[in-house]
Design an enzyme around this catalytic site. Structure first.
Site, PDB file in Angstrom:
ATOM      1  N   ASP A   1     -20.973 -44.139  25.284  1.00 15.73           N
ATOM      2  CA  ASP A   1     -21.496 -44.094  24.042  1.00 15.73           C
ATOM      3  C   ASP A   1     -20.306 -43.615  23.305  1.00 15.73           C
ATOM      4  O   ASP A   1     -19.856 -42.500  23.421  1.00 15.73           O
ATOM      5  CB  ASP A   1     -22.530 -43.202  23.976  1.00 15.73           C
ATOM      6  CG  ASP A   1     -23.926 -44.128  24.085  1.00 15.73           C
ATOM      7  OD1 ASP A   1     -24.079 -45.263  23.443  1.00 15.73           O
ATOM      8  OD2 ASP A   1     -25.072 -43.451  24.365  1.00 15.73           O
TER       9      ASP A   1
ATOM     10  N   GLU B   1     -23.962 -47.671  17.872  1.00 15.11           N
ATOM     11  CA  GLU B   1     -25.408 -47.912  17.282  1.00 15.11           C
ATOM     12  C   GLU B   1     -25.246 -48.535  15.936  1.00 15.11           C
ATOM     13  O   GLU B   1     -24.232 -48.377  15.323  1.00 15.11           O
ATOM     14  CB  GLU B   1     -26.428 -46.597  17.023  1.00 15.11           C
ATOM     15  CG  GLU B   1     -26.665 -46.044  18.211  1.00 15.11           C
ATOM     16  CD  GLU B   1     -27.559 -44.781  18.343  1.00 15.11           C
ATOM     17  OE1 GLU B   1     -27.800 -44.318  17.125  1.00 15.11           O
ATOM     18  OE2 GLU B   1     -27.803 -44.147  19.304  1.00 15.11           O
TER      19      GLU B   1
ATOM     20  N   GLU C   1     -33.991 -50.730  21.543  1.00 11.03           N
ATOM     21  CA  GLU C   1     -34.563 -49.494  22.050  1.00 11.03           C
ATOM     22  C   GLU C   1     -35.881 -49.257  21.200  1.00 11.03           C
ATOM     23  O   GLU C   1     -35.779 -49.557  19.892  1.00 11.03           O
ATOM     24  CB  GLU C   1     -33.553 -48.258  21.763  1.00 11.03           C
ATOM     25  CG  GLU C   1     -34.549 -47.150  22.204  1.00 11.03           C
ATOM     26  CD  GLU C   1     -33.483 -45.815  22.294  1.00 11.03           C
ATOM     27  OE1 GLU C   1     -34.206 -44.774  22.586  1.00 11.03           O
ATOM     28  OE2 GLU C   1     -32.611 -45.981  22.125  1.00 11.03           O
TER      29      GLU C   1
ATOM     30  N   ASP D   1     -24.857 -40.721  25.106  1.00  8.58           N
ATOM     31  CA  ASP D   1     -24.863 -39.518  24.302  1.00  8.58           C
ATOM     32  C   ASP D   1     -25.868 -38.639  24.405  1.00  8.58           C
ATOM     33  O   ASP D   1     -26.184 -37.302  24.061  1.00  8.58           O
ATOM     34  CB  ASP D   1     -24.614 -39.832  22.795  1.00  8.58           C
ATOM     35  CG  ASP D   1     -25.395 -40.690  22.118  1.00  8.58           C
ATOM     36  OD1 ASP D   1     -26.420 -41.186  22.676  1.00  8.58           O
ATOM     37  OD2 ASP D   1     -25.084 -40.804  20.976  1.00  8.58           O
ATOM     38  N   SER D   2     -27.157 -39.213  25.184  1.00  7.43           N
ATOM     39  CA  SER D   2     -28.257 -38.397  25.558  1.00  7.43           C
ATOM     40  C   SER D   2     -27.839 -37.230  26.389  1.00  7.43           C
ATOM     41  O   SER D   2     -28.720 -36.298  26.525  1.00  7.43           O
ATOM     42  CB  SER D   2     -29.290 -39.411  26.329  1.00  7.43           C
ATOM     43  OG  SER D   2     -28.414 -39.955  27.571  1.00  7.43           O
TER      44      SER D   2
ATOM     45  N   LYS E   1     -20.412 -48.365  23.709  1.00  9.71           N
ATOM     46  CA  LYS E   1     -21.380 -48.683  23.017  1.00  9.71           C
ATOM     47  C   LYS E   1     -21.574 -47.942  21.641  1.00  9.71           C
ATOM     48  O   LYS E   1     -21.294 -46.676  21.600  1.00  9.71           O
ATOM     49  CB  LYS E   1     -22.912 -48.385  23.684  1.00  9.71           C
ATOM     50  CG  LYS E   1     -24.043 -48.708  23.236  1.00  9.71           C
ATOM     51  CD  LYS E   1     -25.187 -48.399  24.199  1.00  9.71           C
ATOM     52  CE  LYS E   1     -25.722 -47.035  24.391  1.00  9.71           C
ATOM     53  NZ  LYS E   1     -26.205 -46.493  22.940  1.00  9.71           N
TER      54      LYS E   1
END
Length: 286
Positions: free
Chosen positions: A102, A134, A201, A63-64, A132
């Site tokens: 993501d 978080e 991270e 999602d960057s 993925k």
């Protein structure tokens, strides 16, 4: 998903050249725990995926892309539709790597059922192998729910960009004993819930080493430690596409300067009327 059909690559620059190789699988990635380090980079387009695929074990459609592709201030505004479009492109451009996509902010936090609906949508739309998400202990039940229903999950602990508003910035995590203990506990909870791998991270190195020692799945470091089971970087950062990058980024090239120089040369030739030249125009037939 391996491509088994033949494409006419002469007709479109977008079509990848088929290669006789078998795509890696999620179980194969999990089995690399403690073995040869895993290589992962982000990919958002077909062409980038084509170039990175032979060298990577995993491609992350991160999602960057909200910041890298769309110029957004953070990853928070990224939508499922954005992730689906770029995820499908990365899958089309790859043959070897496991493609992980993501789950964007707001698409899974409400509960396991919402997470399953979002993850199923992404996998159906893209052909990616895994998602993925978080979060730590709070997300462990969701990870378990997805895995039990056939959706492979990569976890993400430590500095979690989607929580930037809560964290108050992008500084390294785990500097205090209490925070370090919490991050380790979060990682263990997500791994025990069934995550096949775990991104760590932006944490102080001892925390990354401790997590890698404790969990049974491979750890993927980004601003963590070389002792993780693998590494990931945002490809645009490692290629030097931006003036500012995080401390943990190593620039392997300076593409921004080279692209700017090429554009400057092109602009000069256009203004001097030296481009196009004889090699780039179509002469009349005799």
């Amino acid at each position: 998903m391996s491509t088994t059909y033949t494409l006419d690559t002469a007709t479109s620059r977008a079509n990848p050249t088929p290669q006789p190789m078998k795509r890696l699988t999620v179980p194969a990635i999990r089995a690399r725990k403690g073995g040869e380090p895993l290589v992962m980079l982000t990919a958002y387009t077909v062409r980038t995926a084509q170039l990175l695929d032979p060298h990577c074990d995993m491609l992350l459609v991160g999602d960057s892309l909200g910041q890298v592709i769309y110029g957004l201030p953070s990853t928070v505004p990224v939508t499922l539709e954005m992730m689906a479009a770029h995820g499908a492109a990365a899958v089309r451009g790859s043959y070897h790597a496991v493609v992980v996509i993501d789950m964007p902010f707001g698409s899974y936090e409400r509960g396991p059922e919402q997470a399953f609906e979002s993850a199923a949508y992404l996998l159906k739309q893209t052909g990616a192998a895994a998602v993925k998400l978080e979060g730590g202990k709070a997300m462990a039940p969701t990870v378990r729910f997805l895995v039990e229903r056939g959706i492979p999950v990569m976890g993400h602990v430590g500095l979690t960009p989607q929580a930037v508003n809560v964290l108050g910035g992008y500084g390294a995590r785990g500097r205090s004993a209490a925070e370090a203990t919490k991050i380790v506990a979060d990682a263990v909870a997500v791994a025990e819930a069934g995550a096949f791998s775990l991104v760590i991270e932006g944490v102080v190195e001892p925390v990354a080493i401790e997590i890698t020692r404790l969990v049974g799945c491979p750890t993927i470091g980004i601003g963590a430690s070389a002792q993780c089971d693998g590494q990931v970087l945002v490809v645009d950062d490692m290629l030097g596409m931006f003036d500012r990058t995080a401390r943990f980024v190593k620039r392997y090239d300076s593409l921004s300067a080279r692209i700017a120089a090429a554009a400057e040369t092109y602009a000069g030739e256009v203004r001097a009327r030296t481009f196009p030249g004889p090699e780039q125009i179509y002469p009349a037939k005799d």
